[in-house]
Design an enzyme around this catalytic site. Structure first.
Site, short mmCIF file in Angstrom:
data_model
loop_
_atom_site.label_atom_id
_atom_site.label_comp_id
_atom_site.label_asym_id
_atom_site.label_seq_id
_atom_site.Cartn_x
_atom_site.Cartn_y
_atom_site.Cartn_z
N HIS A 121 -50.82 95.34 85.08
CA HIS A 121 -51.71 96.46 85.37
C HIS A 121 -50.87 97.60 85.93
O HIS A 121 -50.07 97.40 86.85
CB HIS A 121 -52.79 96.02 86.37
CG HIS A 121 -53.75 95.05 85.75
ND1 HIS A 121 -54.15 93.88 86.36
CD2 HIS A 121 -54.38 95.10 84.54
CE1 HIS A 121 -55.00 93.24 85.55
NE2 HIS A 121 -55.15 93.97 84.45
N GLY A 122 -51.03 98.77 85.34
CA GLY A 122 -50.18 99.91 85.67
C GLY A 122 -50.19 100.27 87.14
O GLY A 122 -49.17 100.70 87.69
N GLU A 304 -51.27 86.75 92.48
CA GLU A 304 -51.62 87.97 93.22
C GLU A 304 -50.74 87.96 94.45
O GLU A 304 -50.92 87.11 95.34
CB GLU A 304 -53.10 87.94 93.62
CG GLU A 304 -54.07 87.76 92.45
CD GLU A 304 -54.33 89.07 91.71
OE1 GLU A 304 -53.86 90.12 92.17
OE2 GLU A 304 -55.01 89.02 90.67
ZN LIG Z 1 -53.76 92.87 88.06
#
Ligand SMILES: [Zn+2]
Ligand SMILES: *[C@@H]1O[C@H](CO)[C@@H](O)[C@H](O)[C@H]1NC(C)=O
Ligand SMILES: *[C@@H]1O[C@H](CO)[C@@H](O)[C@H](O)[C@H]1NC(C)=O
Length: 491
Positions: A121-122, A304
């Site tokens: 994800h940017g 994460e």
């Molecule tokens: Zn992500």
């Protein structure tokens, strides 16, 4: 039934369920970020906070060109144990650079391969920075630190610091087409993403890469929470509940290796032990993790690694320190645990690309075609029946007790019909009969008068087979010696 075989059945079920899905389903991966707070089964909690990324926040992070320079600088500084290559280009034609780290980076070896992917994800840039720290740490500590040396010498590590350079430059989640890349993979439950031609270039690059390399496991790095997430990511009926894949225990183990080695991930109040099943947290569809497991036989975690998606750059060294042992132990666990070995054909003594299953677990890992090597990670502390199979060969199985150490287990498979009966009869028919039509009508008819001749041929061939087999044994041993002797042999 393999997982992939489940798909047609599930797809049928899902097609029905699809009718009742919110309209977002059809646009999955293409949703407008202004719609981020989204509702329904396709919303993710992580989308909810959408802070403006200011110039000040960007300061201290490498730009795409700076990252590219850093990758190449690494490649020349550590040319001895690395190779830099690109797996394709982003929508805006930025190369997707990969660093491969290994003591023999340009060669195929009978070793496990792992990939780390950052910046999916940017607007989650921590992974790309941390991965450069990891690469440099391995280079600096090779031959000095035992863990670094173990990793460099016994596996092939592939690092893609950014999967989404365009999204990073645009400071948003999706790629340049504003597609969420972690919703763009073909999905086991919903056929929306199944058209390969319509996948984003970044997605396609990963898919081709997985087909090309023989990855044993992998992890992608995200931000916005602190947890190690494992498959399945989606449920059949889109409801949020625990939905484990066939290797649920193995994944729990893998995720725990990461979480327990982390500075404080396992102390999480939100996630027990700092790990979670994806669908239990919130179901997503078209994710990379499930696709890797189903289509690549690659055990992938979604990590994460920071509560804040875009922390201040001066926190990056601390975040790297907090994740260092997790990353190293996850890599080392690939070498130091599980079942590893090679599959050979008994008749030729050559390695074959068979596959390995564990009885009771509905998934398969395949052996490489080059060396016939397989690497099956599986939770320790249990007894497993390991089954090797290959088309044209009789399958073989062995029970093993897997403790904390890796088990080395080679298979030598006998070809189907090695006893020769079915092959012998047609061959003698060729000699005994001039009439093909007659043969076709009753191909296995044996005249009594010729019985002695058949018996003679059978015994001669059996004798030849025994002699041949004895000759191939030393050859097989030679192959074995060239394989992984450093691993403890427990069976
Ligand atoms: Zn992500
Ligand atoms: C790397 O380079 C050093 C010094 O030139 C050498 O000693 C070493 O064997 C080389 N290869 C590997 C895999 O380390
Ligand atoms: C882990 O440590 C970081 C940095 O000190 C802190 O911000 C975070 O809240 C901690 N998380 C847990 C689960 O303890």
């Amino acid at each position: 039934m393999g997982i992939s075989h489940l798909q047609p059945v599930l797809l049928l079920l899902m097609l029905r369920a699809l009718a009742s899905l919110p309209t977002q389903a059809a646009a999955r991966g293409g949703h407008d970020p202004s719609d981020d707070g989204a509702h329904g089964p396709f919303s993710r909690k992580l989308l909810e906070d959408k802070p403006q990324i200011t110039e000040e926040m960007v300061r201290g992070y490498m730009s795409n060109t700076e990252l590219e320079t850093a990758v190449h600088a690494f490649g020349s500084r550590c040319s001895n144990i690395s190779r830099v290559y690109s797996i394709g280009k982003s929508v805006n034609h930025f190369p997707l650079w990969v660093i491969e780290i290994s003591d023999k980076p340009r060669q195929r070896e009978s070793e496990p391969a792992f990939k780390f992917i950052g910046n999916v994800h940017g607007d989650e840039p921590v992974g790309r920075e941390v991965l450069m720290h990891l690469a440099n740490w391995l280079c600096d500590n090779y031959l000095k630190d035992s863990l670094a040396t173990l990793i460099v010498e016994n596996m092939h590590l592939h690092i893609l610091p950014t999967m989404n350079p365009d999204g990073f430059a645009l400071r948003w989640r999706g790629n340049a087409n504003n597609i969420d890349l972690n919703r763009d993979f073909p999905d086991q439950f919903f056929p929306v993403n199944n058209d390969i031609d319509y996948r984003q270039p970044e997605t396609r690059a990963i898919m081709n890469w997985v087909k090309q390399e023989h990855f044993t496991a992998s992890a992608s790095l995200h931000g916005g929470a602190l947890v190690a997430n494992y498959p399945w990511d989606g449920t059949r009926d889109t409801s949020k509940h625990y939905y484990g894949c066939p290797d649920d225990k193995t994944f729990q183990h893998m995720a725990s290796v990461y979480s327990r080695s982390h500075y404080n991930m396992s102390l999480s109040k939100e996630f027990e032990g700092g790990i979670t099943n994806g669908a239990f947290w919130y179901p997503i569809y078209g994710g990379m993790q499930d696709w890797n497991y189903i289509h690549g036989g690659c055990f992938e975690l979604t990590l994460e690694i920071s509560d804040t998606k875009w922390p201040k750059a001066d926190e990056l060294p601390i975040i790297w320190e907090h994740n260092r042992m997790s990353m190293l132990n996850l890599l080392a666990s690939l070498i130091k645990s599980g079942v590893h070995g090679r599959i050979f054909a008994a008749d030729t003594g050559r390695p074959v690309p068979g596959s390995v299953m564990i009885k009771g677990i509905d998934s398969k890992v395949s052996a490489s075609s080059t060396f016939g090597d397989y690497h099956r990670i599986v939770a320790p502390g249990e007894t497993y029946e390991v089954v090797a199979s290959m088309r044209g060969f009789r399958q073989k199985s062995t029970r093993i007790r897997l403790e904390q150490e890796a088990v080395s287990l080679d298979f030598i498979l006998d070809p189907d019909g090695a006893d020769g009966q079915t092959k012998l009869l047609p061959r003698s028919n060729d000699r005994g009969c001039r009439c093909d039509n007659d043969n076709a009508a009753k191909p296995f008819h044996v005249h009594e008068a010729h019985l002695w001749l058949y018996l003679l041929i059978v015994s001669v061939l059996l004798a030849l087979y025994v002699v041949f087999k004895r000759k191939t044994v030393p050859r097989l041993l030679a192959y074995r010696h060239s394989s992984s002797l450093r691993r403890p042999v427990a069976v």
